[in-house]
Design a protein around this motif. Structure first.
Motif, PDB file in Angstrom:
ATOM      1  N   ALA A 112       4.263  13.763   5.083  1.00  0.00           N
ATOM      2  CA  ALA A 112       3.601  13.533   6.364  1.00  0.00           C
ATOM      3  C   ALA A 112       2.122  13.222   6.171  1.00  0.00           C
ATOM      4  O   ALA A 112       1.558  12.359   6.859  1.00  0.00           O
ATOM      5  CB  ALA A 112       3.780  14.753   7.263  1.00  0.00           C
ATOM      6  N   ALA A 113       1.490  13.912   5.222  1.00  0.00           N
ATOM      7  CA  ALA A 113       0.077  13.625   4.942  1.00  0.00           C
ATOM      8  C   ALA A 113      -0.098  12.202   4.420  1.00  0.00           C
ATOM      9  O   ALA A 113      -1.069  11.511   4.742  1.00  0.00           O
ATOM     10  CB  ALA A 113      -0.461  14.630   3.937  1.00  0.00           C
ATOM     11  N   GLY A 114       0.863  11.737   3.615  1.00  0.00           N
ATOM     12  CA  GLY A 114       0.808  10.367   3.117  1.00  0.00           C
ATOM     13  C   GLY A 114       0.940   9.347   4.232  1.00  0.00           C
ATOM     14  O   GLY A 114       0.250   8.316   4.232  1.00  0.00           O
ATOM     15  N   PHE A 152      -1.775   5.402   7.748  1.00  0.00           N
ATOM     16  CA  PHE A 152      -2.209   4.962   9.078  1.00  0.00           C
ATOM     17  C   PHE A 152      -3.722   4.774   9.126  1.00  0.00           C
ATOM     18  O   PHE A 152      -4.216   3.779   9.665  1.00  0.00           O
ATOM     19  CB  PHE A 152      -1.771   5.978  10.130  1.00  0.00           C
ATOM     20  CG  PHE A 152      -2.338   5.711  11.496  1.00  0.00           C
ATOM     21  CD1 PHE A 152      -1.794   4.719  12.308  1.00  0.00           C
ATOM     22  CD2 PHE A 152      -3.426   6.436  11.975  1.00  0.00           C
ATOM     23  CE1 PHE A 152      -2.317   4.464  13.557  1.00  0.00           C
ATOM     24  CE2 PHE A 152      -3.958   6.188  13.221  1.00  0.00           C
ATOM     25  CZ  PHE A 152      -3.399   5.197  14.020  1.00  0.00           C
ATOM     26  N   LEU A 153      -4.459   5.728   8.562  1.00  0.00           N
ATOM     27  CA  LEU A 153      -5.925   5.608   8.560  1.00  0.00           C
ATOM     28  C   LEU A 153      -6.383   4.393   7.761  1.00  0.00           C
ATOM     29  O   LEU A 153      -7.296   3.675   8.172  1.00  0.00           O
ATOM     30  CB  LEU A 153      -6.543   6.882   7.991  1.00  0.00           C
ATOM     31  CG  LEU A 153      -6.404   8.144   8.867  1.00  0.00           C
ATOM     32  CD1 LEU A 153      -6.994   9.348   8.146  1.00  0.00           C
ATOM     33  CD2 LEU A 153      -7.083   7.939  10.214  1.00  0.00           C
ATOM     34  N   ARG A 154      -5.752   4.145   6.625  1.00  0.00           N
ATOM     35  CA  ARG A 154      -6.128   2.986   5.823  1.00  0.00           C
ATOM     36  C   ARG A 154      -5.818   1.689   6.572  1.00  0.00           C
ATOM     37  O   ARG A 154      -6.606   0.736   6.529  1.00  0.00           O
ATOM     38  CB  ARG A 154      -5.386   3.006   4.490  1.00  0.00           C
ATOM     39  CG  ARG A 154      -5.846   4.106   3.546  1.00  0.00           C
ATOM     40  CD  ARG A 154      -5.132   4.013   2.214  1.00  0.00           C
ATOM     41  NE  ARG A 154      -5.548   5.081   1.303  1.00  0.00           N
ATOM     42  CZ  ARG A 154      -5.080   5.221   0.065  1.00  0.00           C
ATOM     43  NH1 ARG A 154      -4.190   4.365  -0.405  1.00  0.00           N
ATOM     44  NH2 ARG A 154      -5.500   6.212  -0.686  1.00  0.00           N
ATOM     45  N   ALA A 155      -4.681   1.657   7.251  1.00  0.00           N
ATOM     46  CA  ALA A 155      -4.334   0.464   8.018  1.00  0.00           C
ATOM     47  C   ALA A 155      -5.311   0.251   9.167  1.00  0.00           C
ATOM     48  O   ALA A 155      -5.721  -0.889   9.455  1.00  0.00           O
ATOM     49  CB  ALA A 155      -2.907   0.593   8.554  1.00  0.00           C
ATOM     50  N   PHE A 156      -5.716   1.341   9.824  1.00  0.00           N
ATOM     51  CA  PHE A 156      -6.678   1.241  10.923  1.00  0.00           C
ATOM     52  C   PHE A 156      -8.022   0.727  10.419  1.00  0.00           C
ATOM     53  O   PHE A 156      -8.630  -0.159  11.031  1.00  0.00           O
ATOM     54  CB  PHE A 156      -6.835   2.600  11.593  1.00  0.00           C
ATOM     55  CG  PHE A 156      -7.718   2.589  12.808  1.00  0.00           C
ATOM     56  CD1 PHE A 156      -7.223   2.168  14.029  1.00  0.00           C
ATOM     57  CD2 PHE A 156      -9.048   2.979  12.715  1.00  0.00           C
ATOM     58  CE1 PHE A 156      -8.045   2.145  15.151  1.00  0.00           C
ATOM     59  CE2 PHE A 156      -9.866   2.962  13.828  1.00  0.00           C
ATOM     60  CZ  PHE A 156      -9.359   2.542  15.052  1.00  0.00           C
ATOM     61  N   GLU A 157      -8.481   1.291   9.301  1.00  0.00           N
ATOM     62  CA  GLU A 157      -9.764   0.852   8.752  1.00  0.00           C
ATOM     63  C   GLU A 157      -9.701  -0.602   8.300  1.00  0.00           C
ATOM     64  O   GLU A 157     -10.648  -1.373   8.494  1.00  0.00           O
ATOM     65  CB  GLU A 157     -10.143   1.753   7.583  1.00  0.00           C
ATOM     66  CG  GLU A 157     -10.481   3.178   8.005  1.00  0.00           C
ATOM     67  CD  GLU A 157     -10.666   4.089   6.806  1.00  0.00           C
ATOM     68  OE1 GLU A 157     -10.428   3.615   5.663  1.00  0.00           O
ATOM     69  OE2 GLU A 157     -11.045   5.255   7.004  1.00  0.00           O
ATOM     70  N   GLU A 161       0.836  -1.209   0.000  1.00  0.00           N
ATOM     71  CA  GLU A 161       0.000   0.000   0.000  1.00  0.00           C
ATOM     72  C   GLU A 161       0.869   1.257   0.000  1.00  0.00           C
ATOM     73  O   GLU A 161       0.616   2.214  -0.745  1.00  0.00           O
ATOM     74  CB  GLU A 161      -0.910  -0.003   1.219  1.00  0.00           C
ATOM     75  CG  GLU A 161      -1.917   1.126   1.257  1.00  0.00           C
ATOM     76  CD  GLU A 161      -3.065   0.931   0.303  1.00  0.00           C
ATOM     77  OE1 GLU A 161      -3.718   1.922  -0.029  1.00  0.00           O
ATOM     78  OE2 GLU A 161      -3.306  -0.235  -0.109  1.00  0.00           O
ATOM     79  N   ALA A 162       1.919   1.251   0.832  1.00  0.00           N
ATOM     80  CA  ALA A 162       2.833   2.389   0.874  1.00  0.00           C
ATOM     81  C   ALA A 162       3.562   2.562  -0.457  1.00  0.00           C
ATOM     82  O   ALA A 162       3.793   3.692  -0.916  1.00  0.00           O
ATOM     83  CB  ALA A 162       3.841   2.199   2.011  1.00  0.00           C
ATOM     84  N   LYS A 163       3.909   1.440  -1.096  1.00  0.00           N
ATOM     85  CA  LYS A 163       4.584   1.529  -2.390  1.00  0.00           C
ATOM     86  C   LYS A 163       3.669   2.135  -3.438  1.00  0.00           C
ATOM     87  O   LYS A 163       4.092   2.981  -4.246  1.00  0.00           O
ATOM     88  CB  LYS A 163       5.037   0.131  -2.816  1.00  0.00           C
ATOM     89  CG  LYS A 163       5.836   0.106  -4.108  1.00  0.00           C
ATOM     90  CD  LYS A 163       6.304  -1.300  -4.426  1.00  0.00           C
ATOM     91  CE  LYS A 163       7.106  -1.331  -5.729  1.00  0.00           C
ATOM     92  NZ  LYS A 163       7.562  -2.723  -6.051  1.00  0.00           N
ATOM     93  N   ARG A 164       2.395   1.740  -3.455  1.00  0.00           N
ATOM     94  CA  ARG A 164       1.450   2.305  -4.414  1.00  0.00           C
ATOM     95  C   ARG A 164       1.239   3.802  -4.174  1.00  0.00           C
ATOM     96  O   ARG A 164       1.153   4.589  -5.123  1.00  0.00           O
ATOM     97  CB  ARG A 164       0.118   1.561  -4.334  1.00  0.00           C
ATOM     98  CG  ARG A 164       0.161   0.145  -4.892  1.00  0.00           C
ATOM     99  CD  ARG A 164      -1.243  -0.411  -5.081  1.00  0.00           C
ATOM    100  NE  ARG A 164      -1.942  -0.535  -3.804  1.00  0.00           N
ATOM    101  CZ  ARG A 164      -1.915  -1.639  -3.057  1.00  0.00           C
ATOM    102  NH1 ARG A 164      -1.213  -2.696  -3.456  1.00  0.00           N
ATOM    103  NH2 ARG A 164      -2.577  -1.690  -1.917  1.00  0.00           N
ATOM    104  N   MET A 165       1.181   4.191  -2.897  1.00  0.00           N
ATOM    105  CA  MET A 165       1.020   5.613  -2.597  1.00  0.00           C
ATOM    106  C   MET A 165       2.241   6.412  -3.039  1.00  0.00           C
ATOM    107  O   MET A 165       2.117   7.547  -3.533  1.00  0.00           O
ATOM    108  CB  MET A 165       0.764   5.791  -1.102  1.00  0.00           C
ATOM    109  CG  MET A 165      -0.573   5.242  -0.623  1.00  0.00           C
ATOM    110  SD  MET A 165      -0.770   5.335   1.171  1.00  0.00           S
ATOM    111  CE  MET A 165      -0.660   7.101   1.419  1.00  0.00           C
TER     112      MET A 165
END
Length: 248
Positions: A182-184, A189-194, A157-161
């Motif tokens: 920082a926004a990324g 983090f929000l995507r991982a939490f969800e 996910e981080a690589k795609r972002m």
């Protein structure tokens, strides 16, 4: 850090290896710092296990560099400790500092090598399962197991972002673009939490009660023969320590 090999050490049950590693570390720490030859015996014992497990010496040497901060502390102690001194290479070094530095250096090095051998011969998932079989706190083992399972997902996910940022001419190497980086991180983090919430709800709907099904842990439990084999290094280390105390 796992090194794929087919050896007797690799085939031992993970809980037996964890107990053996912990007991060996305790024996090393409990050895008097003046028992010099005992530490040599521990080094020979660790080298024999590494040869049996077919772990390359270079692999161990490179990863043992993690001990460098402790080495720096050990080198500085003879210069910072007060008390009687001895002259070495034209420098006055504190005797207590030399012994303290030696104690930190040798025990830290042996402890790191024991941990590296455990990591090299045990898959991370098997290591967590072994801790679970040893009745480690369930919350810790479950969190660690889920982390291992979804770490690759978050990395992808981080690589795609990152690719999406670069495709929009954003380069996080520049200081003025730190805000976007920082926004990324916050978005990840929000995507991982969800994602974690969705996975947890799916598990609850399938009967999850806070512990993985016993069927996942039933295979490969340590037999009496494996426990006896795993007991050889701690018993040998204890014998070395007893002899070291007698002749220190």
């Amino acid at each position: 850090m796992f090194v794929h090999r087919h050896s007797p050490v690799h085939h031992l049950a993970p809980e037996a290896k964890v107990v053996a590693a912990v007991l060996c570390t305790i024996v090393v720490v409990a050895t008097p710092r003046t028992a010099l030859w005992a530490f040599a015996g521990y080094a020979v014992l660790i080298a024999a296990i590494a040869v049996l497990a077919r772990i390359p010496a270079g692999w161990l040497a490179r990863r043992s560099m993690i001990e460098l901060p402790f080495v720096l502390t050990a080198v500085l102690l003879p210069f910072l400790t007060a008390g009687p001194t001895v002259r070495v290479l034209g420098m006055d070094l504190a005797v207590d500092g030399l012994w303290a530095g030696w104690n930190i250096l040798v025990k830290g090095a042996l402890g790191v090598l024991i941990a590296l051998l455990l990591a090299a011969t045990t898959l991370p998932r098997d290591l967590i399962i072994g801790l679970d079989r040893l009745r480690a706190p369930t919350a810790i083992t479950q969190i660690a197991l889920f982390m291992l399972r979804y770490l690759d997902v978050l990395a992808d996910e981080a690589k795609r972002m990152r690719i999406a940022r670069i495709s929009r001419l954003d380069d996080p190497r520049f200081l003025w673009q730190l805000r976007g980086f920082a926004a990324g991180i916050g978005t990840l983090f929000l995507r991982a939490f969800e994602r974690g919430e969705r996975v947890y709800l799916a598990m609850k709907s399938r009967g999850y009660t806070g512990r993985m099904p016993a069927a996942l842990h039933a295979d490969g439990t340590a037999t009496a023969r494996q426990w006896m084999a795993a007991a050889i290094p701690p018993v040998a280390a204890a014998a070395i320590m007893v002899c070291g105390r007698l002749y220190a």
